[in-house]
Write an enzyme that holds these catalytic residues in place. Sequence first.
Site, PDB file in Angstrom:
ATOM      1  N   ASP A   5      -9.036  -0.908   4.562  1.00  0.00           N
ATOM      2  CA  ASP A   5     -10.058  -1.664   3.440  1.00  0.00           C
ATOM      3  C   ASP A   5      -9.878  -3.113   3.927  1.00  0.00           C
ATOM      4  O   ASP A   5      -8.846  -3.765   4.298  1.00  0.00           O
ATOM      5  CB  ASP A   5      -9.220  -1.667   2.197  1.00  0.00           C
ATOM      6  CG  ASP A   5      -9.428  -0.321   1.419  1.00  0.00           C
ATOM      7  OD1 ASP A   5      -9.790   0.837   2.102  1.00  0.00           O
ATOM      8  OD2 ASP A   5      -9.196  -0.163   0.349  1.00  0.00           O
ATOM      9  N   ASP A  11     -13.860   9.459  -0.794  1.00  0.00           N
ATOM     10  CA  ASP A  11     -12.666   8.704  -0.153  1.00  0.00           C
ATOM     11  C   ASP A  11     -11.507   9.905   0.642  1.00  0.00           C
ATOM     12  O   ASP A  11     -12.191  11.150   0.503  1.00  0.00           O
ATOM     13  CB  ASP A  11     -11.970   7.997  -1.151  1.00  0.00           C
ATOM     14  CG  ASP A  11     -11.345   6.847  -0.724  1.00  0.00           C
ATOM     15  OD1 ASP A  11     -11.250   6.638   0.314  1.00  0.00           O
ATOM     16  OD2 ASP A  11     -11.118   5.798  -1.526  1.00  0.00           O
TER      17      ASP A  11
HETATM   18  C1  GLA Z   1     -10.004   3.450  -1.164  1.00  0.00           C
HETATM   19  C2  GLA Z   1     -11.278   2.806  -0.421  1.00  0.00           C
HETATM   20  C3  GLA Z   1     -11.687   1.783  -1.106  1.00  0.00           C
HETATM   21  C4  GLA Z   1     -11.658   2.007  -2.586  1.00  0.00           C
HETATM   22  C5  GLA Z   1     -10.465   2.503  -3.076  1.00  0.00           C
HETATM   23  C6  GLA Z   1     -10.517   3.027  -4.630  1.00  0.00           C
HETATM   24  O1  GLA Z   1      -8.811   2.398  -0.618  1.00  0.00           O
HETATM   25  O2  GLA Z   1     -10.905   2.540   1.010  1.00  0.00           O
HETATM   26  O3  GLA Z   1     -12.713   1.155  -0.732  1.00  0.00           O
HETATM   27  O4  GLA Z   1     -12.691   2.851  -2.780  1.00  0.00           O
HETATM   28  O5  GLA Z   1      -9.831   3.416  -2.261  1.00  0.00           O
HETATM   29  O6  GLA Z   1      -9.121   3.631  -5.098  1.00  0.00           O
END
Ligand code: GLA
Length: 432
Positions: free
Chosen positions: A242, A186
Amino acid sequence: MTLARKRVTARFYLSPILVPTSHSFWYNIRMKMNRLVASFCSLIFLLVTFSFAQEKASPSAGLALTPPMGWNSWNKFACNVSEDLIKGMADAVVKSGMKDAGYIYVNIDDCWQVSRNASGNIVADPQRFPHGMKAVGDYIHSLGLKFGVYSDAGSKTCAGRPGGLGHEYQDAIQYAAWGVDYLKYDWCNTTSQDAKASYANIRAALDASGRPIVLSICEWGSNKPWLWGKEVGGNLWRTTGDISDRWGGKQKWPDGSCCSDGVLAILDEQVGLQSYAGPGHWNDPDMLEVGNGGMNDTEYRSHFSLWAILAAPLIAGNDLRNMKPEIHDILTNKEVIAIDQDALGREGERVAKNGDLEVWAKQLKDGSRAVVLLNRSESEQEITANWEDLGYPKTISASVRDLWEHKDLGKMSGKFSARVAPHGVVMVTVKP
Ligand code: GLA
């Protein structure tokens, strides 16, 4: 040795395959020289071949030749992960027929980790993972599945757990020892880090561990990873923020910052990225929300069809232990999955748009096309795919097969039209 003799010798160095004319002392010398030169050439050939093989022998070469398929904990369970949950889900992947349909990776997202110990090694939550991460990996492997974990290129993960910054090689060795096959990395808490360099660094660390590990770059498209993701050894890269379990629009996060995306918002952000995807390196429009409750079955079918036409990684994000049959049938539709997994590795693209009515098409290895007719509107509509939009002359006749009805629709000339439900799709293959 006379000067003349020296000259003769030199000539045979330069012309090792000259055929001698008489059986003499010089004939023997020439033969020896020829053999010497031949051995020397073989040695050079072997050295070149060996060093080429060494260069090609990166353990991650050949991974993800089709878009990765599996399950991930985040969309449904967020930080609520544990050994029991993951083992139960791995069992469900097998029992539900998901494994048989191609879902192989079982990936634990954020929150499995709590701290680093005195040596800097990452520590899994001892309450939630009482037997440690290797035991979880072993269980997943015992079912013939593969094991994925999550970390972050910055100092902390998005949920505030310890990130990988400065520990890349140490973590890679640890992951390899646990049997990790897939790492989602990430981009939270990265301050002024350079994205390309950070992801190149973790790929180098993973490769140095000696274990083949899929690298999932999760930096939300902020630094256009489609331009450099392949070069740094990423196997997939997120192209957007997301996903959320919604059909349309964007939604602000609880802290007021922007935004999580519905399916259509994500879809629109894929336009123009298709040329960056291919075997081993995929655009990732984020994990599936199919079955999480925020959309109806028509919308989930559309979501799944569109991800397949995009050659997207198919990472389910719902509770596989109790799926209703309609959701099971969406996630395991092998005809639609075959489009996603087609060996040519082309990402599909939007080939026609008329307001809310769209045609998406993907070239397949056998020269046929997969086609999605998408109705974004609120009422049933007729949508037409013209052969010319698919890259075929309008005069040819082609066989059309409906991938949701599992039915051959016969031969058609010039175009295919169908009535499409609101928020729905009709998905077919067109084969001349
Ligand atoms: C980010 C990523 C998500 C998930 C969260 C976990 O937002 O884009 O897909 O992995 O972190 O904290």
